[in-house]
Design an enzyme around this catalytic site. Sequence first.
Site, PDB file in Angstrom:
ATOM      1  CB  SER A  60      14.798  14.152  30.229  1.00 20.69           C
ATOM      2  OG  SER A  60      15.370  15.606  30.507  1.00 20.69           O
ATOM      3  CG  ASP A  82      15.027  19.491  23.329  1.00 15.37           C
ATOM      4  OD1 ASP A  82      15.873  19.902  24.137  1.00 15.37           O
ATOM      5  OD2 ASP A  82      14.176  18.760  23.637  1.00 15.37           O
ATOM      6  CG  HIS A 139      16.774  17.235  26.064  1.00 12.83           C
ATOM      7  ND1 HIS A 139      15.749  17.816  26.338  1.00 12.83           N
ATOM      8  CD2 HIS A 139      16.961  16.699  27.688  1.00 12.83           C
ATOM      9  CE1 HIS A 139      14.736  17.607  27.405  1.00 12.83           C
ATOM     10  NE2 HIS A 139      15.563  16.855  28.197  1.00 12.83           N
TER      11      HIS A 139
END
Length: 368
Positions: A42, A332, A335
């Site tokens: 991600s 977040d 990340h």
Amino acid sequence: MEPEKLLRKWVVSLMAVLLVLGLWGGVRAAPQVPCYFIFGDSLVDNGNNNQLASLARANYFPYGIDFPGGATGRFSNGKTTVDVVAQLLGFDRYIPPYSTTRGRDILTGVNYASAAAGIREETGQQLGARISFSGQVQNYRRTVSQVVQILGNQTQAANYLRKCIYSIGLGSNDYLNNYFMPAFYSSSRQYTPEQFTDILIQQYSQQIRSLYNYGARKMALFGLGPIGCSPNEIAQNSRDGRTCVERINSANRLFNDRLKSLVDQFNRQLTDAKLIYINTYGMFQDILSSPSSFGFRVTNAGCCGVGRNNGQITCLPGQRPCPNRREYLFWDAFHPTESGNSIVGRRAYSAQSSSDAYPIDIRRLAQS
Ligand SMILES: *[C@@H]1O[C@H](CO)[C@@H](O)[C@H](O)[C@H]1NC(C)=O
């Protein structure tokens, strides 16, 4: 006017016009390498999970709030690390995701990264579908057959691919969404952190060699950041809400040590390849030890999220993020913000400290 002076005046004006045309007339320098291929999770996924049945998706507002294309599937408010590297390499657009890239567009490179993916197959399975590293390598092989078709034959394709840069960055989820998630995975009951790390590196090295067998020659291996310092880990496991979780960080350092040795080993064995190691962990340490010198005010909480440190639940659809995103290291629970990613991307491309990239940085890898 004397003819000679007149001539000189003309030459000067002509040069000025050419300079203006060069600067503003859309004349673009070619990128430093013909293509850039990206493998990861991600941290660098740019849309491959959008079509998957997965909880690990980011194609909704406010993800991408500072990105020209909006919510593309990137897990940040703006650019990822590889977006920054692509720009520095001189590409005039970001490397497109595998899921939507067709035809000659593959020639400038493809991004295979998938959120929740790991080196191990089972990693991330509690979040739903994802493309593991071996799946990404398989997809890359499909791309290579297409490159052979487009360029005419295997020799042509090999000559083309050996000039390209390959970014490879996996392993975070093998700790986060496997080893340190005992409710879903048995790995921590079966293996010590050392044993588990050795297994990871062993599998990683097999896949990297497969990339080599399919033409990869210039590979940048991104090490793990200190995952124990992510807002999620701090929210769950830090008593004071700011001290990083050392148990996790020490496992991440172990992985990084082995990865750096793997780079040495490959560079000895594969004499026509060049591998480098990017010290993401060290860059985060620099930031965390002196946030204000990098422009950060908050490093232990997400800009968008729910609960303690904005780190217990990830940034929800439609949620209002912090307004001062430039001052947050984390977007977040897991990340980094574009500001955080820019630091890592810039230092990976052009090392600012001798420990940023080993043995050379991406800029020199491109030139080599
Ligand atoms: C591959 O294509 C190039 C250019 O068309 C040609 O010169 C070369 O002989 C071909 N090589 C093989 C092995 O077919």
